[in-house]
Design a protein around this motif. Structure first.
Motif, PDB file in Angstrom:
ATOM      1  N   HIS A  40       0.846  -1.191   0.000  1.00  0.00           N
ATOM      2  CA  HIS A  40       0.000   0.000   0.000  1.00  0.00           C
ATOM      3  C   HIS A  40       0.886   1.248   0.000  1.00  0.00           C
ATOM      4  O   HIS A  40       1.262   1.741   1.057  1.00  0.00           O
ATOM      5  N   VAL A  41       1.228   1.731  -1.190  1.00  0.00           N
ATOM      6  CA  VAL A  41       2.095   2.899  -1.310  1.00  0.00           C
ATOM      7  C   VAL A  41       1.395   3.945  -2.174  1.00  0.00           C
ATOM      8  O   VAL A  41       0.962   3.652  -3.279  1.00  0.00           O
ATOM      9  N   HIS A  42       1.310   5.161  -1.652  1.00  0.00           N
ATOM     10  CA  HIS A  42       0.789   6.275  -2.443  1.00  0.00           C
ATOM     11  C   HIS A  42       1.989   6.900  -3.151  1.00  0.00           C
ATOM     12  O   HIS A  42       2.524   7.919  -2.709  1.00  0.00           O
ATOM     13  N   VAL A  43       2.421   6.298  -4.240  1.00  0.00           N
ATOM     14  CA  VAL A  43       3.614   6.733  -4.955  1.00  0.00           C
ATOM     15  C   VAL A  43       3.475   8.167  -5.434  1.00  0.00           C
ATOM     16  O   VAL A  43       4.425   8.949  -5.380  1.00  0.00           O
ATOM     17  N   THR A  44       2.277   8.535  -5.862  1.00  0.00           N
ATOM     18  CA  THR A  44       2.059   9.888  -6.362  1.00  0.00           C
ATOM     19  C   THR A  44       1.534  10.833  -5.288  1.00  0.00           C
ATOM     20  O   THR A  44       1.062  11.923  -5.585  1.00  0.00           O
ATOM     21  N   GLY A  45       1.601  10.410  -4.034  1.00  0.00           N
ATOM     22  CA  GLY A  45       1.100  11.223  -2.942  1.00  0.00           C
ATOM     23  C   GLY A  45      -0.317  10.828  -2.587  1.00  0.00           C
ATOM     24  O   GLY A  45      -0.880   9.909  -3.170  1.00  0.00           O
ATOM     25  N   GLY A  46      -0.888  11.487  -1.628  1.00  0.00           N
ATOM     26  CA  GLY A  46      -2.256  11.147  -1.228  1.00  0.00           C
ATOM     27  C   GLY A  46      -2.784  12.136  -0.224  1.00  0.00           C
ATOM     28  O   GLY A  46      -2.135  13.117   0.122  1.00  0.00           O
ATOM     29  N   ALA A 103       9.751   8.989  -3.807  1.00  0.00           N
ATOM     30  CA  ALA A 103      10.670   8.573  -4.869  1.00  0.00           C
ATOM     31  C   ALA A 103      10.945   7.081  -4.719  1.00  0.00           C
ATOM     32  O   ALA A 103      11.094   6.573  -3.608  1.00  0.00           O
ATOM     33  N   LEU A 104      10.993   6.372  -5.823  1.00  0.00           N
ATOM     34  CA  LEU A 104      11.267   4.943  -5.772  1.00  0.00           C
ATOM     35  C   LEU A 104      12.629   4.656  -5.148  1.00  0.00           C
ATOM     36  O   LEU A 104      12.818   3.633  -4.497  1.00  0.00           O
ATOM     37  N   SER A 105      13.572   5.575  -5.289  1.00  0.00           N
ATOM     38  CA  SER A 105      14.886   5.388  -4.669  1.00  0.00           C
ATOM     39  C   SER A 105      14.765   5.360  -3.141  1.00  0.00           C
ATOM     40  O   SER A 105      15.518   4.647  -2.479  1.00  0.00           O
ATOM     41  N   GLU A 106      13.803   6.096  -2.570  1.00  0.00           N
ATOM     42  CA  GLU A 106      13.583   6.062  -1.122  1.00  0.00           C
ATOM     43  C   GLU A 106      13.110   4.684  -0.680  1.00  0.00           C
ATOM     44  O   GLU A 106      13.509   4.184   0.367  1.00  0.00           O
ATOM     45  N   LEU A 107      12.253   4.082  -1.484  1.00  0.00           N
ATOM     46  CA  LEU A 107      11.781   2.734  -1.163  1.00  0.00           C
ATOM     47  C   LEU A 107      12.946   1.753  -1.179  1.00  0.00           C
ATOM     48  O   LEU A 107      13.116   0.956  -0.263  1.00  0.00           O
ATOM     49  N   LEU A 108      13.763   1.811  -2.225  1.00  0.00           N
ATOM     50  CA  LEU A 108      14.902   0.897  -2.339  1.00  0.00           C
ATOM     51  C   LEU A 108      15.888   1.067  -1.189  1.00  0.00           C
ATOM     52  O   LEU A 108      16.400   0.082  -0.648  1.00  0.00           O
ATOM     53  N   LEU A 109      16.161   2.295  -0.798  1.00  0.00           N
ATOM     54  CA  LEU A 109      17.083   2.543   0.306  1.00  0.00           C
ATOM     55  C   LEU A 109      16.586   1.954   1.616  1.00  0.00           C
ATOM     56  O   LEU A 109      17.368   1.692   2.527  1.00  0.00           O
ATOM     57  N   ASN A 110      15.288   1.733   1.717  1.00  0.00           N
ATOM     58  CA  ASN A 110      14.706   1.164   2.931  1.00  0.00           C
ATOM     59  C   ASN A 110      14.350  -0.310   2.775  1.00  0.00           C
ATOM     60  O   ASN A 110      13.616  -0.866   3.591  1.00  0.00           O
ATOM     61  N   CYS A 132       6.455  -2.822  -4.761  1.00  0.00           N
ATOM     62  CA  CYS A 132       5.370  -2.074  -4.130  1.00  0.00           C
ATOM     63  C   CYS A 132       4.134  -2.098  -5.022  1.00  0.00           C
ATOM     64  O   CYS A 132       4.225  -2.277  -6.228  1.00  0.00           O
ATOM     65  N   VAL A 133       2.988  -1.945  -4.384  1.00  0.00           N
ATOM     66  CA  VAL A 133       1.724  -1.825  -5.100  1.00  0.00           C
ATOM     67  C   VAL A 133       1.293  -0.376  -4.937  1.00  0.00           C
ATOM     68  O   VAL A 133       1.036   0.089  -3.828  1.00  0.00           O
ATOM     69  N   GLY A 134       1.246   0.349  -6.054  1.00  0.00           N
ATOM     70  CA  GLY A 134       0.892   1.754  -6.026  1.00  0.00           C
ATOM     71  C   GLY A 134      -0.601   1.947  -5.873  1.00  0.00           C
ATOM     72  O   GLY A 134      -1.392   1.325  -6.570  1.00  0.00           O
ATOM     73  N   MET A 135      -0.982   2.817  -4.931  1.00  0.00           N
ATOM     74  CA  MET A 135      -2.386   3.145  -4.696  1.00  0.00           C
ATOM     75  C   MET A 135      -2.677   4.531  -5.258  1.00  0.00           C
ATOM     76  O   MET A 135      -1.860   5.439  -5.111  1.00  0.00           O
TER      77      MET A 135
END
Length: 91
Positions: free
Chosen positions: A52-58, A72-79, A84-87
């Motif tokens: 459950h990721v709001h990639v474009t914000g929410g 940013a997808l790079s933030e996800l990778l760093l963690n 991810c499933v974009g919501m």
């Protein structure tokens, strides 16, 4: 490639001092043998999946100040998140 970790998280739980053997980009084996690369890290885990990721914000129901910024997808990778499933929309 052989990568050593002090603690390896597997579906069966943690295993101590294990080596992950990677062949053709796939995990081929896990064993306590010597490794080519030591991560010098405490724990090695598989990539995490965030369902459950709001990639474009929410948000934003209470106006612009309540809006959550995009991620940013790079933030996800760093963690550690590799999938991810974009919501879309708001919660």
């Amino acid at each position: 490639m052989r990568i050593h970790a002090k603690r390896l998280l597997t579906p069966q739980g943690f295993k101590e001092n294990q080596t992950v053997v990677i062949e053709d980009g796939v995990i081929a084996a896990i064993d306590p043998a010597q490794a080519e690369h030591d991560l010098y890290a405490d724990i090695l885990t598989p990539g995490l999946i965030d369902l459950h990721v709001h990639v474009t914000g929410g948000g934003g129901e209470q106006g612009p100040s309540s809006r959550v910024p995009e991620i940013a997808l790079s933030e996800l990778l760093l963690n550690g998140v590799t999938t991810c499933v974009g919501m879309l929309g708001t919660d």
